[in-house]
Design a protein around this motif. Structure first.
Motif, PDB file in Angstrom:
ATOM      1  N   ASN A  56      29.392 -23.965  97.256  1.00 16.71           N
ATOM      2  CA  ASN A  56      28.421 -24.293  98.329  1.00 16.71           C
ATOM      3  C   ASN A  56      28.434 -23.276  99.462  1.00 16.71           C
ATOM      4  OD1 ASN A  56      27.822 -26.649  96.906  1.00 16.71           O
ATOM      5  ND2 ASN A  56      29.507 -27.744  97.905  1.00 16.71           N
ATOM      6  N   ALA A  57      28.624 -22.006  99.145  1.00 17.05           N
ATOM      7  CA  ALA A  57      28.634 -20.976 100.197  1.00 17.05           C
ATOM      8  C   ALA A  57      27.228 -20.815 100.758  1.00 17.05           C
ATOM      9  CB  ALA A  57      29.135 -19.658  99.629  1.00 17.05           C
ATOM     10  N   CYS A  58      27.153 -20.728 102.051  1.00 13.50           N
ATOM     11  CA  CYS A  58      25.851 -20.727 102.699  1.00 13.50           C
ATOM     12  C   CYS A  58      25.903 -19.858 103.971  1.00 13.50           C
ATOM     13  CB  CYS A  58      25.604 -22.200 103.040  1.00 13.50           C
ATOM     14  SG  CYS A  58      24.100 -22.495 103.839  1.00 13.50           S
ATOM     15  N   VAL A  59      24.916 -18.990 104.135  1.00  7.93           N
ATOM     16  CA  VAL A  59      24.844 -18.179 105.371  1.00  7.93           C
ATOM     17  C   VAL A  59      24.263 -19.081 106.453  1.00  7.93           C
ATOM     18  CG1 VAL A  59      23.790 -16.171 106.482  1.00  7.93           C
ATOM     19  CG2 VAL A  59      24.481 -16.040 104.085  1.00  7.93           C
ATOM     20  N   VAL A  60      25.006 -19.278 107.537  1.00  6.20           N
ATOM     21  CA  VAL A  60      24.524 -20.184 108.588  1.00  6.20           C
ATOM     22  C   VAL A  60      24.050 -19.434 109.827  1.00  6.20           C
ATOM     23  CG1 VAL A  60      25.950 -22.125 107.813  1.00  6.20           C
ATOM     24  CG2 VAL A  60      26.856 -20.556 109.545  1.00  6.20           C
ATOM     25  N   ASP A  61      24.349 -18.137 109.900  1.00  2.24           N
ATOM     26  CA  ASP A  61      23.895 -17.376 111.067  1.00  2.24           C
ATOM     27  C   ASP A  61      23.864 -15.883 110.732  1.00  2.24           C
ATOM     28  OD1 ASP A  61      23.411 -17.470 114.139  1.00  2.24           O
ATOM     29  OD2 ASP A  61      24.822 -15.821 113.850  1.00  2.24           O
ATOM     30  N   MET A  62      22.854 -15.212 111.263  1.00  2.00           N
ATOM     31  CA  MET A  62      22.791 -13.739 111.169  1.00  2.00           C
ATOM     32  C   MET A  62      22.486 -13.234 112.569  1.00  2.00           C
ATOM     33  SD  MET A  62      22.605 -12.427 107.882  1.00  2.00           S
ATOM     34  CE  MET A  62      21.191 -11.424 107.563  1.00  2.00           C
ATOM     35  N   ASN A  63      23.178 -12.185 112.966  1.00  2.00           N
ATOM     36  CA  ASN A  63      23.016 -11.727 114.342  1.00  2.00           C
ATOM     37  C   ASN A  63      23.253 -10.228 114.444  1.00  2.00           C
ATOM     38  OD1 ASN A  63      24.704 -11.193 117.079  1.00  2.00           O
ATOM     39  ND2 ASN A  63      23.052 -12.650 117.397  1.00  2.00           N
ATOM     40  N   ARG A  64      22.326  -9.538 115.122  1.00  2.00           N
ATOM     41  CA  ARG A  64      22.534  -8.114 115.358  1.00  2.00           C
ATOM     42  C   ARG A  64      23.326  -7.979 116.648  1.00  2.00           C
ATOM     43  NH1 ARG A  64      20.817  -4.143 112.532  1.00  2.00           N
ATOM     44  NH2 ARG A  64      19.129  -5.178 111.448  1.00  2.00           N
ATOM     45  N   ALA A 105      22.634  -0.379 111.972  1.00  2.00           N
ATOM     46  CA  ALA A 105      23.460  -0.865 113.088  1.00  2.00           C
ATOM     47  C   ALA A 105      24.112  -2.207 112.728  1.00  2.00           C
ATOM     48  CB  ALA A 105      22.583  -1.016 114.321  1.00  2.00           C
ATOM     49  N   PRO A 106      25.217  -2.544 113.415  1.00  2.00           N
ATOM     50  CA  PRO A 106      25.963  -3.755 113.049  1.00  2.00           C
ATOM     51  C   PRO A 106      25.116  -5.033 113.041  1.00  2.00           C
ATOM     52  CG  PRO A 106      27.250  -2.430 114.572  1.00  2.00           C
ATOM     53  CD  PRO A 106      25.905  -1.779 114.476  1.00  2.00           C
ATOM     54  N   LEU A 107      25.132  -5.679 111.871  1.00  2.00           N
ATOM     55  CA  LEU A 107      24.464  -6.958 111.653  1.00  2.00           C
ATOM     56  C   LEU A 107      25.555  -7.868 111.098  1.00  2.00           C
ATOM     57  CD1 LEU A 107      21.768  -8.613 111.259  1.00  2.00           C
ATOM     58  CD2 LEU A 107      21.643  -7.586 108.970  1.00  2.00           C
ATOM     59  N   ARG A 108      25.743  -9.027 111.714  1.00  2.00           N
ATOM     60  CA  ARG A 108      26.859  -9.879 111.319  1.00  2.00           C
ATOM     61  C   ARG A 108      26.354 -11.198 110.770  1.00  2.00           C
ATOM     62  NH1 ARG A 108      31.977  -8.667 113.517  1.00  2.00           N
ATOM     63  NH2 ARG A 108      31.904  -6.544 114.278  1.00  2.00           N
ATOM     64  N   ALA A 109      26.994 -11.637 109.671  1.00  2.00           N
ATOM     65  CA  ALA A 109      26.639 -12.932 109.089  1.00  2.00           C
ATOM     66  C   ALA A 109      27.829 -13.877 109.207  1.00  2.00           C
ATOM     67  CB  ALA A 109      26.274 -12.759 107.621  1.00  2.00           C
ATOM     68  N   VAL A 110      27.528 -15.159 109.435  1.00  2.00           N
ATOM     69  CA  VAL A 110      28.562 -16.199 109.350  1.00  2.00           C
ATOM     70  C   VAL A 110      28.257 -17.012 108.099  1.00  2.00           C
ATOM     71  CG1 VAL A 110      29.569 -18.241 110.450  1.00  2.00           C
ATOM     72  CG2 VAL A 110      28.737 -16.354 111.882  1.00  2.00           C
ATOM     73  N   VAL A 111      29.282 -17.174 107.271  1.00  2.00           N
ATOM     74  CA  VAL A 111      29.126 -17.947 106.034  1.00  2.00           C
ATOM     75  C   VAL A 111      30.133 -19.088 106.051  1.00  2.00           C
ATOM     76  CG1 VAL A 111      29.257 -17.847 103.513  1.00  2.00           C
ATOM     77  CG2 VAL A 111      28.469 -15.860 104.780  1.00  2.00           C
ATOM     78  N   VAL A 112      29.676 -20.265 105.624  1.00  2.00           N
ATOM     79  CA  VAL A 112      30.582 -21.402 105.495  1.00  2.00           C
ATOM     80  C   VAL A 112      30.653 -21.740 104.011  1.00  2.00           C
ATOM     81  CG1 VAL A 112      30.887 -23.836 106.088  1.00  2.00           C
ATOM     82  CG2 VAL A 112      30.041 -22.245 107.814  1.00  2.00           C
ATOM     83  N   ALA A 113      31.849 -21.982 103.491  1.00  2.00           N
ATOM     84  CA  ALA A 113      32.007 -22.260 102.055  1.00  2.00           C
ATOM     85  C   ALA A 113      33.172 -23.228 101.849  1.00  2.00           C
ATOM     86  CB  ALA A 113      32.262 -20.958 101.294  1.00  2.00           C
ATOM     87  N   GLU A 114      33.173 -23.856 100.678  1.00  6.48           N
ATOM     88  CA  GLU A 114      34.192 -24.882 100.370  1.00  6.48           C
ATOM     89  C   GLU A 114      35.150 -24.381  99.290  1.00  6.48           C
ATOM     90  OE1 GLU A 114      33.797 -29.070  98.270  1.00  6.48           O
ATOM     91  OE2 GLU A 114      32.124 -28.638  99.623  1.00  6.48           O
TER      92      GLU A 114
END
Ligand SMILES: Nc1ncnc2c1ncn2[C@@H]1O[C@H](C[S@+](CC[C@H]([NH3+])C(=O)[O-])CC(=O)[O-])[C@@H](O)[C@H]1O
Length: 326
Positions: free
Chosen positions: A273-281, A316-325
């Motif tokens: 169930n991995a899911c990208v919950v946020d993307m931010n430059r 340029a730096p782009l960051r993702a937050v992923v939540v997984a089980e």
């Protein structure tokens, strides 16, 4: 110092799923702190010992700056002593902190990262948490503020350990928050001990990202939650950027996957169930030179004519937050 660290930890770790680690931990700490001393360690320890003894009446771990304050204003002498000792622990990168009115304006607004992720993760109440690459420990205090029952951080930087110990002196030595000056690779494999594991800003520093994900999986109990934050590129499944040399002036950056590639890596490493919950430059408002971190920062690492590129001409730096089980 090693004795205090170990005694604190021993107390913290008995009675928990971490007990198997106690067999090797003393030797590991001895190796890092005694056998491979850092050239600045004596100076940093001197600074720590000069922190004035102050009592915190209020501790706030739930808003922007991790903050301790007292009802009585500090004497000029105590303020000066505090500032002098904290300044000797520069550069401060992750924060901010507010210690008795001394505002440590760190390079990073780490509170912004926290704000981006907190609504997407399982509530931390009562959870045992591991923060991999915890830096000065800023997020560990926010995790405690969010209700975690115990927070353990691993980060190989000795300076960050010293900064953490300075803050802990005032928040309280009895708090269930500990920083081990170790790498994730030093954590015994398959501990299955933590309810939540954070790895933020670490994956791209690893030559073997899949091994890192497998280590994180092994640290989690079955059904536990991974919160992973890392640099990604805009791209399709299968795309990965490997810089030829530096990335945004950093030497030790290896793999920047596209979000879909990252999700595939997580599935192949055993997560569900991995899911990208946020993307931010990342902007130069979030990562910048300050009085407490006087070196170059993000704006010096971006192409001055095109902020969508690094000085090396890479995205340029782009960051993702992923939540997984697990
Ligand atoms: N193998 C490793 N094991 C553990 N820590 C490591 C390792 N390699 C590097 N580190 C540590 O990971 C942290 C990464 S910084 C993110 C801080 C915080 N998490 C944040 O999200 O603001 C981001 C950056 O500097 O690019 C540093 O403190 C390293 O010492």
């Amino acid at each position: 110092m090693i004795a205090t660290l170990y005694d604190d930890l021993f107390e913290a770790m008995v009675d928990t799923r971490l007990e198997p680690w106690l067999n090797t931990l003393r030797d590991q700490l001895h190796e890092v702190l005694i056998n491979t001393p850092h050239g600045d360690m004596t100076r940093w320890q001197g600074a720590l010992s000069k922190l004035p003894p102050l009592n915190a009446d209020t501790v706030d771990l739930e808003t922007r700056a991790v903050k301790v304050s007292s009802e009585e204003p500090l004497s000029d002498e105590a303020s000066q002593q505090l500032r002098y000792a904290l300044k000797a622990l520069c550069p401060w990168r992750k924060g901010p902190f507010d210690l008795f009115g001394e505002y440590i304006d760190t390079e990073w607004r780490s509170d912004w990262k926290w704000d981006r992720l907190i609504s997407h993760i399982s509530p931390l109440s009562g959870r045992q948490v591991l923060d991999v690459g915890c830096g000065s420990g800023y997020h560990m205090w926010r995790m405690l503020g969010a209700g975690a029952s115990r927070v353990l951080g691993v980060d190989p930087s000795r300076l960050f350990l010293m900064q953490f110990e300075a803050v802990k002196k005032y928040i309280g030595r009895d708090q269930p928050v500990h920083l081990l000056p170790l790498k994730m690779e030093d954590v015994p494999p398959r501990l299955r001990a933590f309810d939540t594991v954070f790895s933020m800003g670490v994956l791209y520093h690893r030559k073997s990202p899949i091994e890192h994900l497998q280590e994180l999986h092994g640290a989690l109990r079955a059904g536990g939650e991974l919160v992973l934050e890392t640099l990604v590129i805009d791209g399709e499944l299968g795309e990965v950027l490997m810089p030829e040399d530096r990335y945004a002036m950093m030497r030790n950056v290896w793999f920047l996957p596209s979000p879909d590639t990252l999700l595939l890596w997580l599935r192949r490493s055993g997560f569900r169930n991995a899911c990208v919950v946020d993307m931010n430059r990342t902007t130069a408002d979030e990562q910048r030179t300050t009085e407490w971190m006087g070196f170059n920062s993000l704006k010096d690492f971006l192409d001055p004519n095109d902020h969508l590129k690094t000085v090396e001409g890479l995205p340029a730096p782009l960051r993702a937050v992923v939540v997984a089980e697990a």
